[in-house]
Design an enzyme around this catalytic site. Sequence first.
Site, PDB file in Angstrom:
ATOM      1  N   SER A  17       0.873  -1.170   0.000  1.00 28.94           N
ATOM      2  CA  SER A  17       0.000   0.000   0.000  1.00 28.94           C
ATOM      3  C   SER A  17       0.911   1.222   0.000  1.00 28.94           C
ATOM      4  O   SER A  17       2.081   1.146   0.383  1.00 28.94           O
ATOM      5  CB  SER A  17      -0.935  -0.001   1.214  1.00 28.94           C
ATOM      6  OG  SER A  17      -0.216  -0.177   2.419  1.00 28.94           O
ATOM      7  N   GLU A  19       1.323   5.635   0.601  1.00 30.75           N
ATOM      8  CA  GLU A  19       0.798   6.883   1.138  1.00 30.75           C
ATOM      9  C   GLU A  19       1.198   8.056   0.239  1.00 30.75           C
ATOM     10  O   GLU A  19       2.346   8.157  -0.195  1.00 30.75           O
ATOM     11  CB  GLU A  19       1.334   7.130   2.547  1.00 30.75           C
ATOM     12  CG  GLU A  19       0.837   8.453   3.150  1.00 30.75           C
ATOM     13  CD  GLU A  19       1.400   8.743   4.521  1.00 30.75           C
ATOM     14  OE1 GLU A  19       0.959   8.072   5.472  1.00 30.75           O
ATOM     15  OE2 GLU A  19       2.286   9.613   4.629  1.00 30.75           O
ATOM     16  N   ASP A 111      -1.077  15.821  14.931  1.00 25.98           N
ATOM     17  CA  ASP A 111      -0.053  16.579  15.652  1.00 25.98           C
ATOM     18  C   ASP A 111      -0.685  17.772  16.360  1.00 25.98           C
ATOM     19  O   ASP A 111      -1.699  18.307  15.906  1.00 25.98           O
ATOM     20  CB  ASP A 111       1.025  17.071  14.691  1.00 25.98           C
ATOM     21  CG  ASP A 111       1.798  15.927  14.043  1.00 25.98           C
ATOM     22  OD1 ASP A 111       1.936  14.879  14.697  1.00 25.98           O
ATOM     23  OD2 ASP A 111       2.246  16.093  12.894  1.00 25.98           O
ATOM     24  N   PHE A 221      13.284  14.483  10.905  1.00 26.90           N
ATOM     25  CA  PHE A 221      11.903  14.092  11.178  1.00 26.90           C
ATOM     26  C   PHE A 221      11.865  12.923  12.156  1.00 26.90           C
ATOM     27  O   PHE A 221      10.996  12.857  13.029  1.00 26.90           O
ATOM     28  CB  PHE A 221      11.198  13.733   9.874  1.00 26.90           C
ATOM     29  CG  PHE A 221       9.724  13.498  10.039  1.00 26.90           C
ATOM     30  CD1 PHE A 221       8.872  14.524  10.404  1.00 26.90           C
ATOM     31  CD2 PHE A 221       9.186  12.234   9.846  1.00 26.90           C
ATOM     32  CE1 PHE A 221       7.510  14.310  10.570  1.00 26.90           C
ATOM     33  CE2 PHE A 221       7.822  12.003  10.001  1.00 26.90           C
ATOM     34  CZ  PHE A 221       6.989  13.049  10.365  1.00 26.90           C
ATOM     35  N   HIS A 271       3.737  -1.109   3.804  1.00 26.46           N
ATOM     36  CA  HIS A 271       3.161   0.210   3.511  1.00 26.46           C
ATOM     37  C   HIS A 271       4.304   1.191   3.252  1.00 26.46           C
ATOM     38  O   HIS A 271       5.186   1.368   4.100  1.00 26.46           O
ATOM     39  CB  HIS A 271       2.325   0.691   4.697  1.00 26.46           C
ATOM     40  CG  HIS A 271       1.605   1.986   4.436  1.00 26.46           C
ATOM     41  ND1 HIS A 271       0.473   2.053   3.649  1.00 26.46           N
ATOM     42  CD2 HIS A 271       1.848   3.254   4.859  1.00 26.46           C
ATOM     43  CE1 HIS A 271       0.046   3.305   3.605  1.00 26.46           C
ATOM     44  NE2 HIS A 271       0.869   4.059   4.328  1.00 26.46           N
TER      45      HIS A 271
END
Length: 303
Positions: A17, A19, A111, A221, A271
């Site tokens: 999958s 994103e 967030d 990140f 993913h």
Amino acid sequence: MNAFRPSRHGSRRPRVSFEFFPPKNEEMAVSLWESVRRLEPLGPAFVSVTYGAGGSTRERTHNTVKRMIDETALKPAAHLTCVSASCAEVDDVIRSYWAAGVRHIVALRGDPAGGLGTTYEPHPEGYHQTSDLVEGIRRIGEFEVTVSAYPEKHPEAASLDADIDALKKKVDAGATRAITQFFFDNDVYFRYLDKVRSRGIEIPILPGIVPVQNFKQTAGFARKTGASVPQWLADRFEGLEDDPATRRLVAAAVCAEQVLDLIDRGVSDLHFYTMNKADLVYAICHLVGLKPEKAQAQQVAAE
């Protein structure tokens, strides 16, 4: 990790999958839809579309998902958060997704409105946490609901056990799948999976994979989200700050090693956080035996 031997995977191709995030401008829109068209023939189980902090991309997320439904064969999952919105406002979004043909939502707390590192303040009339949001989604429609999971714990969680408690609440509320925060050490994922299963959580826990397009950016990140960056990974990208061509080759090799090792150890669903860029993800999928569906059908017929 193991060396490349992609032929060993021919009999058990993984499900994947992807994103994506909604584009901010026309140039980014071109990049997104080029990536969507490039990856669509691989037949992903679903694709997810992110939702900006505080619902800042609400309209763009909806439009992106709607276009995927109208113009592609993909099964989009729309992200949804609790941040800066009342329950009534969030419920309106859920109903609008249902009306657009969406049957899968990725439910997230989101967030803090002030950004990562600031204190999360729930909306006084909103869903306070993800488990509440999951319950709200399930009340409105028969959605498939995916939630997040954190192999190295959420940055705000008191402990990994407390974070797994939160995951259990999401599952009890009706979540049907979880996707992990990205990680680079596969042992971290498998230790987490053991802990989750020992708590009676049996939903699929998909490993979230990020091909490192920019090491410095990804490492930054990772620090904010609580994901560790092994020294061996930093060593591989050392000295490549001004050499994007070599950096891309190293990124592909690192990610392919990770994915092949996950498959060797029994993982069947992956993913990918694509960052709206298809080439690295497409190459890695090819290495593990995923090819465009038409090509796969021709190969089967030839055999």
